[in-house]
Design a protein around this motif. Sequence first.
Motif, mmCIF file in Angstrom:
data_model
loop_
_atom_site.group_PDB
_atom_site.id
_atom_site.type_symbol
_atom_site.label_atom_id
_atom_site.label_comp_id
_atom_site.label_asym_id
_atom_site.label_seq_id
_atom_site.Cartn_x
_atom_site.Cartn_y
_atom_site.Cartn_z
ATOM 1 N N THR A 70 56.357 76.082 50.568
ATOM 2 C CA THR A 70 55.128 75.401 50.979
ATOM 3 C C THR A 70 54.095 76.458 51.346
ATOM 4 O O THR A 70 54.350 77.664 51.221
ATOM 5 N N GLU A 71 52.932 76.022 51.817
ATOM 6 C CA GLU A 71 51.913 77.008 52.215
ATOM 7 C C GLU A 71 52.334 77.782 53.460
ATOM 8 O O GLU A 71 51.821 78.858 53.728
ATOM 9 N N ASN A 72 53.286 77.264 54.243
ATOM 10 C CA ASN A 72 53.770 77.965 55.442
ATOM 11 C C ASN A 72 54.980 78.852 55.163
ATOM 12 O O ASN A 72 55.465 79.530 56.063
ATOM 13 N N THR A 73 55.487 78.833 53.944
ATOM 14 C CA THR A 73 56.684 79.604 53.614
ATOM 15 C C THR A 73 56.325 81.070 53.442
ATOM 16 O O THR A 73 55.402 81.410 52.701
ATOM 17 N N LYS A 74 57.051 81.932 54.139
ATOM 18 C CA LYS A 74 56.900 83.370 53.944
ATOM 19 C C LYS A 74 57.932 83.793 52.912
ATOM 20 O O LYS A 74 59.130 83.614 53.109
#
Length: 104
Positions: A70-74
Amino acid sequence: MAIHRDANYFPQPEKFNPERFSEENRGEILPGTYMPFGTGPRKCIGSKLALLEIKLLFFHLLSKFDLVPTENTKIRVEVGPNQFDVNGATNTFLGLKPRIVTSL
């Protein structure tokens, strides 16, 4: 049960005292003396059942969904400076995308 009733490890073992397991008193419990679910091949069967249920849950979940970033996945996992294992220093975020199932 014998080790839990041994006065060498637990003072007044026959007395019901839930405070002996509080955060303040945890340091007084010797490592390896508190085994509420047992150890080895004869440990609590409920823990084996719970592990089996979690594995089945993941099997069914992953058979119907794909794990996607997702957009929060590093993408690069940062390991904390005081960690010995491979856990990340921060939370890991993943999304679920419905899997398109086609028949053969």
